[in-house]
Design an enzyme around this catalytic site. Structure first.
Site, PDB file in Angstrom:
ATOM      1  N   THR A 106       0.778  -1.239  -0.028  1.00 54.08           N
ATOM      2  CA  THR A 106       0.073   0.033  -0.103  1.00 54.08           C
ATOM      3  C   THR A 106       0.661   0.963   0.089  1.00 54.08           C
ATOM      4  OG1 THR A 106      -1.852  -1.091   1.217  1.00 54.08           O
ATOM      5  CG2 THR A 106      -1.857   1.250   1.174  1.00 54.08           C
ATOM      6  N   ASP A 162       0.217  -6.493   5.321  1.00 50.74           N
ATOM      7  CA  ASP A 162      -0.507  -7.755   5.674  1.00 50.74           C
ATOM      8  C   ASP A 162       0.449  -8.723   6.059  1.00 50.74           C
ATOM      9  OD1 ASP A 162      -2.783  -6.637   4.673  1.00 50.74           O
ATOM     10  OD2 ASP A 162      -3.283  -7.593   3.182  1.00 50.74           O
ATOM     11  N   TYR A 198      -8.216   0.893  -3.144  1.00 50.28           N
ATOM     12  CA  TYR A 198      -7.099   1.439  -4.145  1.00 50.28           C
ATOM     13  C   TYR A 198      -6.305   0.067  -4.505  1.00 50.28           C
ATOM     14  CZ  TYR A 198      -4.660  -0.210   0.008  1.00 50.28           C
ATOM     15  OH  TYR A 198      -4.175  -1.030   0.935  1.00 50.28           O
ATOM     16  N   SER A 230       1.432  -7.478  -0.451  1.00 51.31           N
ATOM     17  CA  SER A 230       2.366  -8.326   0.333  1.00 51.31           C
ATOM     18  C   SER A 230       1.364  -9.824   0.759  1.00 51.31           C
ATOM     19  CB  SER A 230       2.810  -7.813   1.726  1.00 51.31           C
ATOM     20  OG  SER A 230       1.663  -7.769   2.460  1.00 51.31           O
TER      21      SER A 230
HETATM   22  N1  ASN Z   1      -1.676  -2.003   3.970  1.00 51.69           N
HETATM   23  C1  ASN Z   1      -1.259  -2.851   2.900  1.00 51.69           C
HETATM   24  O1  ASN Z   1      -0.100  -2.763   2.611  1.00 51.69           O
HETATM   25  C2  ASN Z   1      -2.116  -3.886   2.533  1.00 51.69           C
HETATM   26  C3  ASN Z   1      -1.912  -4.427   1.373  1.00 51.69           C
HETATM   27  N2  ASN Z   1      -2.671  -5.350   1.016  1.00 51.69           N
HETATM   28  C4  ASN Z   1      -0.445  -5.247   1.384  1.00 51.69           C
HETATM   29  O2  ASN Z   1      -0.020  -5.996   2.362  1.00 51.69           O
HETATM   30  O3  ASN Z   1       0.125  -5.249   0.261  1.00 51.69           O
END
Ligand code: ASN
Length: 332
Positions: free
Chosen positions: A15, A96, A29, A62
């Site tokens: 993110t 994550d 997003y 992630s």
């Molecule tokens: N806040 C984040 O980075 C969540 C995202 N789904 C990730 O882990 O890449």
């Protein structure tokens, strides 16, 4: 004028590199969109802290990190840490599984140079995006000599956490990362402030070495709940798992119908690790709830299930038996 510390920023996505359709999209997003040179250019204040150069290692969310990603990243971090022209390393990462990568590096990269993992809860395009200050704080920490020898660190929301302890505890606030035993320190206005040091073995004092690891075994996590069955455990074993981490209720407790399956799987050679799914920080005691000595099972001590998976991976890659596995769970 003395030269600024040299910090390498390894970008993996997440993110912190995310982009939404509008500035009000804080939760809707796409992760892993912004390339590393733009991340660095987005925080001009970095140049006052360190000479920062970037490398795009991956560009993924992630949740899609695999064992192969861990190996590739770990080997790159170790190679950089050996270079005389690198004083510190920052890894931008999705939140994550950030805690898993941080713990993996903490266990396997033999260096005392600062390694800092950082992410964000809001995408770079959102109002009050948290990634820019998190990144500045991470580079500040990586550039600081006082961060040396403290193992892999996670910097989020002005706090410096032990990469071993820290866990994502909520998915909708910027105050998302917590360590059950408290953070190690703070970063405030470009300065680090330390309050404690890690007590467990890590990096320089680890018996594990990323240079010696070329494959990681399959280790799966099965979640405990009411009305539990043995289906997931047996299915993981059938698909080739070498160990199963039981994300147990309470003190890593195991439901009656699951016990015979875990005993059988252990007899077939799989390692069985009892951890706790409780959110405030587990604490699983050997031979409490289940007779671990009799069943030859292992307890995860205070490691949550996802961290227990990481330590099991690393230990099994080095050929650990159940006794060694239990020892490392108490030492790391
Ligand atoms: N806040 C984040 O980075 C969540 C995202 N789904 C990730 O882990 O890449």
């Amino acid at each position: 004028q003395t030269a600024k510390p040299q910090v390498v920023l390894l970008a993996t996505g997440g993110t912190i590199a995310g982009a939404g359709a509008s500035a009000t999209n804080s939760a809707t997003y796409q992760a892993a969109k912004v390339p590393v040179d733009k991340l660095i250019a987005g925080v001009p204040e970095l140049s006052a802290v360190a000479q920062v150069r970037g490398e795009q290692v991956f560009q993924i969310a992630s949740e899609s990190f695999t064992n192969e990603h861990l190996l590739t990243l770990g080997k790159r971090v170790a190679a950089l840490a050996r270079q005389a022209d690198v004083d510190g390393i920052v890894i931008t990462h999705g939140t994550d599984t950030l805690e898993e990568t941080a713990y993996f590096l903490n266990l396997t990269v033999r260096t005392d140079k600062p390694i800092v993992v950082v992410g964000s809860m809001r995408p770079s395009t959102a109002l009050s995006a948290d990634g820019t200050l998190n990144l500045l704080n991470a580079v500040t920490t990586a550039a600081d000599k006082s961060s040396r020898g403290k193992g892999v660190l996670v910097v989020m929301n002005d706090e410096i956490h032990n990469g071993r302890d820290v866990t994502k505890s909520i998915n909708i606030r910027t105050e998302a990362f917590k360590s059950p035993w408290g953070p190690l320190g703070m970063v405030v206005e470009g300065k680090t402030y330390w309050f404690r040091a890690p007590a467990k073995r890590h990096t320089m004092n680890s018996e594990f070495d990323i240079e010696q690891i070329n494959a990681l075994p399959q280790v799966d996590i099965a979640y405990g709940s009411g009305n539990a069955s043995d289906t997931a455990y047996r299915a993981f074993a059938a698909k080739g798992a070498k160990a199963i981490v039981h994300a147990g209720t309470g003190n890593g407790s195991v439901a009656g119908p699951v016990v015979p399956a875990l005993r059988e799987l252990r007899a077939q050679g799989l390692q069985i690790v009892r951890s706790a799914r409780v959110v405030g920080g587990g604490f699983v005691l050997r031979n409490a709830e289940q007779p671990d000595d009799q069943y030859d099972w292992v307890v995860a001590h205070d490691l949550n299930p996802q961290k227990a998976r990481i330590l099991t991976l690393v230990a099994l890659a080095k050929g650990a038996d159940s006794k060694t596995l239990q020892r490392v769970f108490m030492e790391y």
